[in-house]
Enzyme design. Structure first.
Site, PDB file in Angstrom:
ATOM      1  N   HIS A 195     -27.145  44.691  -7.673  1.00 11.94           N
ATOM      2  CA  HIS A 195     -26.571  46.056  -7.365  1.00 11.94           C
ATOM      3  C   HIS A 195     -26.805  46.643  -5.799  1.00 11.94           C
ATOM      4  O   HIS A 195     -25.967  46.693  -4.972  1.00 11.94           O
ATOM      5  CB  HIS A 195     -27.255  47.105  -8.322  1.00 11.94           C
TER       6      HIS A 195
HETATM    7  C1  BDR Z   1     -28.521  51.322  -9.558  1.00 13.52           C
HETATM    8  O1  BDR Z   1     -29.343  52.076 -10.399  1.00 13.52           O
HETATM    9  C2  BDR Z   1     -30.842  51.731 -10.348  1.00 13.52           C
HETATM   10  O2  BDR Z   1     -31.419  51.688 -11.300  1.00 13.52           O
HETATM   11  C3  BDR Z   1     -30.555  50.693  -9.375  1.00 13.52           C
HETATM   12  O3  BDR Z   1     -31.581  50.311  -8.452  1.00 13.52           O
HETATM   13  C4  BDR Z   1     -29.269  50.856  -8.547  1.00 13.52           C
HETATM   14  O4  BDR Z   1     -29.569  51.448  -7.266  1.00 13.52           O
HETATM   15  C5  BDR Z   1     -27.678  50.424 -10.535  1.00 13.52           C
HETATM   16  O5  BDR Z   1     -26.701  51.341 -11.207  1.00 13.52           O
END
Ligand code: BDR
Ligand code: CA
Length: 319
Positions: free
Chosen positions: A245
């Site tokens: 992500h």
């Molecule tokens: C996002 O949500 C967080 O848990 C992760 O770090 C990332 O930024 C993904 O949906």
């Protein structure tokens, strides 16, 4: 070589940590500050993690404490099953924390850095967008002085998904939907790297193991910190790997040619069962939509060359 001066606004967070290692290693990135925000853990935990990560991988980069809660909504429930009780996968930490918090508030730090470096700062935001919204509230003129805002967040349904925190909301948008709607509506250049592309970009167990064995301390750290996250992904029904992500947003800053984007204003639903839902009006759509039409366009990622994005990570960590 033009460097990207980045303020990394983050809620570390396992994938946040992985993205930080990439930035610290990339020759075209100059990290000029790390601002913490609540999200993957509470603000004390994410700030402590940012100090640890800076001490180990980006010594000397200021770490600045940010918002403890969203603008209006109550703070989100803790998620230790995703990032661990300590927010960093409960690894045993090596080295000592040499960094101390910068005394300023994160949003003030952002304003001061942007004013001191007009046209040069990229805000790379991979948590709830509260700090950026507070910075805009304090000094709306910074919008025209920022080089670019790159956000990990949201989902536009390209791959059939609209959220991961709820059926309708990605976690960072859900964390502070009011802040996200403010940030996407300001007069700065915004690019959004959401689930449409991060769910296409998977670091498999084999990929992570190869890094562990070939990329020194950084590679071993990425392996260690991703063990907890990988178990969560497996429990969540995905086999052998993690979504990249936050790294994807960092990759976008230096290699946007690996992404396909769609232009158009973006709104974020701020209340109700779909709070945090991101909705873009594509520039090609001609029907009037007054709630979108008065706002500037954002670039939302709708496609990615995932193999090339992953290869960039490996090459950067191996140096
Ligand atoms: C996002 O949500 C967080 O848990 C992760 O770090 C990332 O930024 C993904 O949906
Ligand atoms: Ca994050």
């Amino acid at each position: 070589m033009t460097k990207h001066k980045i303020i990394y606004d983050t809620d570390p967070g396992i994938d946040d940590a992985i993205a930080l290692v990439f930035q610290a290693r990339h020759p075209q990135i100059e990290l000029v500050g790390i601002t913490s925000v609540f999200g993957n853990a509470d603000i004390d935990t994410t700030t402590a993690n940012a100090l640890y990560l800076a001490s180990r991988f980006a010594p000397g980069v200021p770490v600045v404490r940010g918002a403890a809660a969203p603008l209006r909504h109550p703070p989100p429930a803790p998620i230790p099953h995703i990032h661990g009780k300590d927010g960093l996968g409960e690894i045993s930490r090596t080295g000592h924390v040499s960094q101390q918090e910068d005394g300023r508030a994160a949003h003030r730090f952002i304003v001061e850095m942007v004013r001191a470096n007009p046209g040069e700062i990229t805000l790379l935001a991979v948590g709830p967008l509260t700090n950026l919204a507070l910075a805009l509230r304090e000094d709306p003129d910074i919008a025209r002085l920022v080089r670019e805002v790159v956000v990990m967040g949201g989902a536009f349904g390209v791959g059939g998904e609209l959220g991961n925190a709820t059926p309708a909301a990605e976690a960072n948008m859900h964390g502070d939907p009011d802040a996200a709607d403010i940030v996407f509506g300001a007069a700065w250049k915004v690019s959004i790297v959401g689930l449409d592309v991060t769910h296409e970009t998977v670091m498999t167990t084999a990929f992570l193991a190869a890094l562990r064995d070939s990329a020194g301390d950084a590679g071993r750290f990425v392996w260690d910190v991703s063990r907890f996250y990988e178990r969560f992904h497996a429990d969540d029904g995905m086999s052998r790997g993690i979504y990249a992500h936050d790294y994807s947003a960092a990759a976008f800053v230096v290699a946007r040619e690996l992404y396909t984007t769609r232009s158009g204003p973006v709104r974020v639903l701020t209340d109700g069962i779909a709070a945090g839902l991101t909705v873009q009006k594509p520039a090609s759509m001609r029907a009037p939509a007054p709630d979108w039409d008065t706002r500037p366009p954002c670039d939302a990622c709708i496609g990615v060359d995932a193999a090339a994005v992953l290869d960039l990570f490996t090459r950067t960590l191996r140096g």
